[in-house]
Design an enzyme around this catalytic site. Structure first.
Site, PDB file in Angstrom:
ATOM      1  N   THR A 145       0.782 -16.298  -6.744  1.00 46.95           N
ATOM      2  CA  THR A 145       1.666 -15.685  -7.814  1.00 46.95           C
ATOM      3  C   THR A 145       2.973 -15.994  -7.108  1.00 46.95           C
ATOM      4  OG1 THR A 145       2.024 -14.569 -10.400  1.00 46.95           O
ATOM      5  CG2 THR A 145       1.062 -14.020  -7.953  1.00 46.95           C
ATOM      6  N   SER A 187       0.776  -5.777 -11.940  1.00 48.73           N
ATOM      7  CA  SER A 187       0.090  -5.635 -12.221  1.00 48.73           C
ATOM      8  C   SER A 187      -0.888  -5.519 -11.330  1.00 48.73           C
ATOM      9  CB  SER A 187      -0.661  -6.239 -13.339  1.00 48.73           C
ATOM     10  OG  SER A 187      -1.007  -7.660 -12.655  1.00 48.73           O
ATOM     11  N   TYR A 189      -3.909  -7.675 -11.035  1.00 50.47           N
ATOM     12  CA  TYR A 189      -3.544  -8.825 -10.492  1.00 50.47           C
ATOM     13  C   TYR A 189      -2.741  -9.443  -9.651  1.00 50.47           C
ATOM     14  CZ  TYR A 189      -2.548 -13.476 -11.064  1.00 50.47           C
ATOM     15  OH  TYR A 189      -2.366 -14.670 -10.723  1.00 50.47           O
ATOM     16  N   HIS A 190      -1.596  -8.791 -10.150  1.00 56.12           N
ATOM     17  CA  HIS A 190      -0.400  -9.614  -8.730  1.00 56.12           C
ATOM     18  C   HIS A 190      -0.281  -8.686  -8.003  1.00 56.12           C
ATOM     19  CE1 HIS A 190       1.521 -10.621 -12.944  1.00 56.12           C
ATOM     20  NE2 HIS A 190       1.679 -11.560 -11.900  1.00 56.12           N
ATOM     21  N   LYS A 193      -2.918 -10.245  -5.612  1.00 54.02           N
ATOM     22  CA  LYS A 193      -2.134 -11.530  -5.083  1.00 54.02           C
ATOM     23  C   LYS A 193      -1.405 -11.160  -3.513  1.00 54.02           C
ATOM     24  CE  LYS A 193      -3.826 -14.886  -7.143  1.00 54.02           C
ATOM     25  NZ  LYS A 193      -4.530 -16.091  -6.897  1.00 54.02           N
TER      26      LYS A 193
END
Length: 405
Positions: A145, A187, A189-190, A193
């Site tokens: 991302t 976040s 989530y980030h 990644k």
């Protein structure tokens, strides 16, 4: 080639599966169907009606004569099964979509944070360890991302993965180095990644795994050439506050007469890519595989950047929708610029799809067709990044809930 698509039942995984099968590849979906269970948890469903993965594969065979194979497997929890599957099937390419993909979902609660880390990091590491153990020389293509970079700007374009730096040595001279571009995840989530990048860097340098990492922008749109071939091949369309991407959410809001919900000033600049460009980029990355011993190849997979408020105004001008500014549940800067270098995909032949009015109208038409499936109470974005922000979230933008008198 024989291609394993991990997470092939998802929003980007499914159209990618069809695209590569249509080109004649032997495609295998490996998925634990967790995205469907999350729908059940959240009490929401895809705007577009989705058949089971087995039925989708059967329809594709009826329409094209090509077979897509489905394997139910949890990458994060079933390492030995994953290793056995790889040893049995020996894929040439492994496309890794198998991660929880929503930033808001990853911030809903401590449980969601823990799940996102356990699922995403374990899935990635299990895959890499299993490839080393089985000795399979597969090209790993991972969907990352743009969010790993954060959403700030230093006045220079974000490079594709690597940054040239000059460091001062002990004797006072200088040395040139190239490092991974510093991450600034916004976040949990980030953050996962960002951690993926370190795993890839280690396994590429230590074991010679061939890895491509695609830093993708926000995906919008519904149809690709393949999903349009039959009503039951249609891709999923998320509109809820956790999984709905911002442009698709604006389009569904406009279609059902819901205010376009802009959080904060709307000055956040984001990178975007249409779903048909996303699947095309996977194909281009497959054709430009690194060699064993090469460093991780990193692409910025996006085609344009826009401020959120400008997108809202574009949709409002086209559809007559109203715009509503709400408190922002995310912890982020009120305004930011975003300049991104995406020269590699352009040099490989990508012809970018931009926010053309015709494609926006196409998505609005899809949204209107299935508007009866919308639960309006699931539209607001209410997952907050901190407890303080949670107290300011607007759970009822339309003001339709019963109130005490």
């Amino acid at each position: 080639m024989k291609i394993a698509i991990l997470g092939g039942d998802g929003f980007v995984g499914w159209p990618t599966t069809l695209h590569l099968s249509d080109q004649g590849h032997d495609v295998h979906i490996v998925d634990n169907l967790s995205r469907r269970w999350i729908d059940a948890e959240l009490g929401v469903q895809s705007l577009t009606p989705m058949d089971s993965i087995q039925e989708r594969c059967r329809i594709w065979h009826d329409v094209t004569g090509r077979r897509i194979h489905f394997h139910l497997l949890d990458l994060a929890k079933e390492y030995e099964r994953l290793k056995s599957w790889l040893a049995d099937h020996k894929p040439d390419v492994v496309i890794h979509f198998a991660e929880q993909r929503a930033a808001p979902y990853s911030m809903k609660s401590d449980r969601h944070k823990v799940y996102t880390v356990n699922n995403n990091i374990s899935a990635t590491h299990n895959l890499l360890a299993a490839l080393v153990e089985t000795g399979i020389d597969a090209h790993v293509i991972h969907l990352g991302t743009m969010g790993v970079y954060g959403y700030s700007s230093v006045g220079a374009a974000i490079p594709e993965g690597y940054l040239d730096v000059t460091v001062e040595t002990l004797d006072g001279s200088t040395a040139e180095q190239q490092i991974l571009y510093p991450t600034k995840p916004g976040s949990v989530y980030h953050m996962t990644k960002s951690m993926d990048q370190i795993l890839f860097q280690f396994y590429a340098q230590n074991d010679g795994l061939r890895i491509t990492d695609l830093h993708q922008g926000i995906v919008w749109g519904t149809h690709t050439a393949q999903t349009s071939r039959h009503d039951q091949l249609i891709n999923r369309f998320d509109y809820d506050g956790d999984y709905g991407t911002v442009l698709n959410r604006f389009l569904i809001q406009a279609a059902i007469g819901y205010p376009l919900t802009v959080h904060g000033t709307g000055g956040q600049t984001r990178a975007f890519i249409h779903i048909q460009d996303s699947v095309r980029c996977i194909e281009l990355a497959m054709g430009d595989a690194p060699k064993a011993g090469d460093r991780v190849r990193i692409y910025n997979q996006m085609t344009e950047t826009h401020r959120v408020r400008d997108l809202a105004q574009l949709i409002a001008d086209q559809t007559g929708a109203t715009i509503m500014n709400l408190p922002n549940p995310r912890k982020e800067a009120l305004e930011n610029d975003l300049v991104v270098n995406n020269a590699q995909f352009l040099s490989l032949g990508l012809n970018p799809t931009t926010l053309a009015e015709g494609l926006l109208t196409e998505v609005v038409e899809v949204a209107r067709k299935f508007a009866h499936r919308v639960d309006r109470s699931r539209v607001p974005a209410v997952s907050a990044w901190t407890r303080d922000l949670a107290e300011k979230v607007d759970y009822d933008p339309e003001g339709k809930k019963l109130r005490a008198v």
